[in-house]
Enzyme design. Structure first.
Site, short mmCIF file in Angstrom:
data_model
loop_
_atom_site.label_atom_id
_atom_site.label_comp_id
_atom_site.label_asym_id
_atom_site.label_seq_id
_atom_site.Cartn_x
_atom_site.Cartn_y
_atom_site.Cartn_z
N THR A 98 0.88 -1.17 0.00
CA THR A 98 0.00 0.00 0.00
C THR A 98 0.92 1.22 0.00
O THR A 98 1.61 1.49 0.99
CB THR A 98 -0.91 0.03 1.24
OG1 THR A 98 -1.67 -1.18 1.28
CG2 THR A 98 -1.86 1.22 1.19
N LYS A 173 -7.37 1.74 -3.48
CA LYS A 173 -7.05 1.33 -2.10
C LYS A 173 -7.27 2.50 -1.13
O LYS A 173 -7.70 2.32 0.01
CB LYS A 173 -5.60 0.82 -2.04
CG LYS A 173 -5.08 0.50 -0.66
CD LYS A 173 -5.66 -0.76 -0.05
CE LYS A 173 -5.09 -0.97 1.36
NZ LYS A 173 -5.57 -2.20 1.99
N LYS A 241 -0.06 5.35 8.21
CA LYS A 241 0.71 5.47 6.96
C LYS A 241 -0.25 5.60 5.79
O LYS A 241 -0.10 6.46 4.93
CB LYS A 241 1.60 4.23 6.82
CG LYS A 241 2.49 4.16 5.61
CD LYS A 241 2.02 3.25 4.51
CE LYS A 241 1.89 1.80 4.89
NZ LYS A 241 1.38 0.95 3.79
N1 LIG Z 1 -1.26 -6.62 7.40
C1 LIG Z 1 -2.41 -6.33 6.79
O1 LIG Z 1 -3.51 -6.66 7.26
C2 LIG Z 1 -2.39 -5.57 5.46
C3 LIG Z 1 -3.56 -5.53 4.71
C4 LIG Z 1 -3.56 -4.88 3.48
C5 LIG Z 1 -2.40 -4.24 3.05
N2 LIG Z 1 -1.27 -4.27 3.81
C6 LIG Z 1 -0.07 -3.58 3.30
O2 LIG Z 1 0.84 -4.56 2.83
C7 LIG Z 1 2.19 -4.11 3.07
C8 LIG Z 1 2.92 -5.15 3.94
O3 LIG Z 1 2.20 -5.31 5.14
P1 LIG Z 1 2.58 -6.48 6.18
O4 LIG Z 1 1.48 -6.49 7.18
O5 LIG Z 1 2.93 -7.72 5.46
O6 LIG Z 1 3.88 -5.84 6.84
P2 LIG Z 1 5.09 -6.55 7.64
O7 LIG Z 1 4.63 -7.83 8.24
O8 LIG Z 1 5.67 -5.50 8.50
O9 LIG Z 1 6.10 -6.93 6.46
C9 LIG Z 1 6.79 -5.96 5.74
C10 LIG Z 1 7.77 -6.66 4.83
O10 LIG Z 1 8.51 -5.70 4.09
C11 LIG Z 1 9.91 -5.89 4.31
N3 LIG Z 1 10.58 -4.59 4.25
C12 LIG Z 1 10.20 -3.43 4.85
N4 LIG Z 1 11.05 -2.44 4.54
C13 LIG Z 1 11.98 -2.98 3.72
C14 LIG Z 1 13.12 -2.46 3.07
N5 LIG Z 1 13.45 -1.17 3.19
N6 LIG Z 1 13.85 -3.29 2.31
C15 LIG Z 1 13.52 -4.58 2.19
N7 LIG Z 1 12.45 -5.15 2.77
C16 LIG Z 1 11.69 -4.35 3.54
C17 LIG Z 1 10.00 -6.55 5.66
O11 LIG Z 1 11.25 -7.20 5.82
P3 LIG Z 1 11.72 -7.68 7.30
O12 LIG Z 1 11.05 -9.01 7.52
O13 LIG Z 1 13.18 -7.80 7.20
O14 LIG Z 1 11.28 -6.63 8.28
C18 LIG Z 1 8.82 -7.50 5.58
O15 LIG Z 1 9.12 -8.61 4.77
C19 LIG Z 1 2.07 -2.73 3.72
O16 LIG Z 1 2.15 -1.75 2.73
C20 LIG Z 1 0.68 -2.76 4.34
O17 LIG Z 1 0.12 -1.46 4.48
C21 LIG Z 1 -1.23 -4.94 5.01
#
Ligand SMILES: NC(=O)c1ccc[n+]([C@@H]2O[C@H](COP(=O)([O-])OP(=O)(O)OC[C@H]3O[C@@H](n4cnc5c(N)ncnc54)[C@H](OP(=O)(O)O)[C@@H]3O)[C@@H](O)[C@H]2O)c1
Length: 289
Positions: A98, A173, A241
């Protein structure tokens, strides 16, 4: 069957990449910044992992990403070890992060310059949607490229729609998040009011959820909201965010979003209460403190 790289094995990316390998039957290479998750993923699903996005993206048909925000996305694509340094002509980049519509357009232009294509494809449906492979995916990009990407995305989607050109997926979104902000605040106020009024909240929800007030948030979150449990789900930090992106876009397109702006401030108060990682339904906590 295609050769697919997946960058970012977080709460969402880990199960999404898993569906590509199992349900999709694709040959999957993963990358994660912290290697433990990549090692665990390969142990569970097979395939292989690489130490950089660039290495993971080499010789693939599709490169999918699901990282945190615009800066993270820029790093894994345009950085010196980014995927765009390795992607070949005619390949497709699909971004599930997102992020802003602006970076979606920037990446589409950068991809076109290098002879490949990019689709912005943010998702809705949360952790459960990712784990069960039933996400809603909103896409922006070229129609012919979308037609090639859609069958790959189908491994973890229940609904996938091309909304328009680059950035249109992110704009859709944003609408999704605007709806959620208002709905969760309304639900929080109703439950807070019901408790003060001495109503049986179980009886209340089983009744009004059959009428016009029904919502996903009501059905899936009322129990934990009444119980004051928030250590799960979609984090307040992520929602802030997202609302930051929404409000910036509204300043550009002239849309008036008074409730969204107010709810964003309520989420800032939840953060100040220590709720950075709490689920977004924790809006009720600031009414009940
Ligand atoms: N969770 C939900 O319910 C949900 C629903 C819809 C949309 N989203 C969106 O989907 C995205 C991911 O969400 P999530 O919940 O999966 O987050 P998350 O569990 O915090 O995972 C984030 C991922 O991105 C990686 N990452 C972050 N910064 C990075 C960088 N600078 N370089 C390389 N890798 C990086 C992290 O690596 P590490 O493992 O090393 O930290 C991890 O693999 C976000 O944009 C969020 O807004 C989430």
């Amino acid at each position: 069957m295609a050769k697919v790289a997946f960058l970012g094995l977080g709460v969402m990316g880990y199960p999404m990449a898993g569906h590509l390998a199992t349900k999709g039957g694709h040959e999957v290479t993963v990358y994660n910044r912290s290697t433990e998750k990549a090692v665990r993923w390969v142990g569970q699903f097979g395939g292989r992992f690489e130490a950089t996005p660039r290495a993971a993206a080499t010789k693939q048909d599709f490169v999918m990403a699901c990282v945190g925000n615009d800066d993270d996305l820029r790093q894994v694509t345009l950085g010196p070890d980014g995927a765009f340094q390795a992607m070949g002509r005619g390949t497709v980049f699909v971004d599930h992060t997102t992020a802003s519509a602006e970076i979606a357009r920037e990446l589409a232009a950068a991809a076109a310059e290098r002879g490949f294509a990019a689709i912005d494809a943010p998702v809705s449906g949360g952790q459960a949607g990712a784990e069960n492979g039933v996400l809603t995916v909103m896409c922006g990009g070229d129609a012919a490229v979308y037609a090639r990407a859609e069958p790959v995305i189908a491994a973890y989607a229940r609904a996938c729609t091309l909304m328009g050109e680059a950035g249109a997926g992110q704009l859709a979104k944003m609408c999704n998040q605007i709806c959620i902000a208002g709905v969760v605040q309304g639900l929080a106020e109703a439950l807070h009011f019901a408790k003060r009024a001495g109503l049986d909240t179980e009886k209340l929800i089983s009744t009004i959820s059959k009428g016009a007030a029904q919502s996903w948030q009501m059905e899936n979150r009322y129990k934990t909201m009444v119980a004051g449990e928030f250590e799960f789900g979609f984090a307040v930090d992520w929602m802030r965010k997202d609302l930051d992106i929404v409000l910036a876009e509204a300043r550009t397109n002239g849309a008036t979003l008074p409730v969204t702006a107010l709810v964003d401030q309520f989420y800032a108060e939840v953060q100040a209460m220590g709720g950075h990682r709490w689920d977004t339904s924790s809006l009720i906590a600031r009414l009940e403190r």
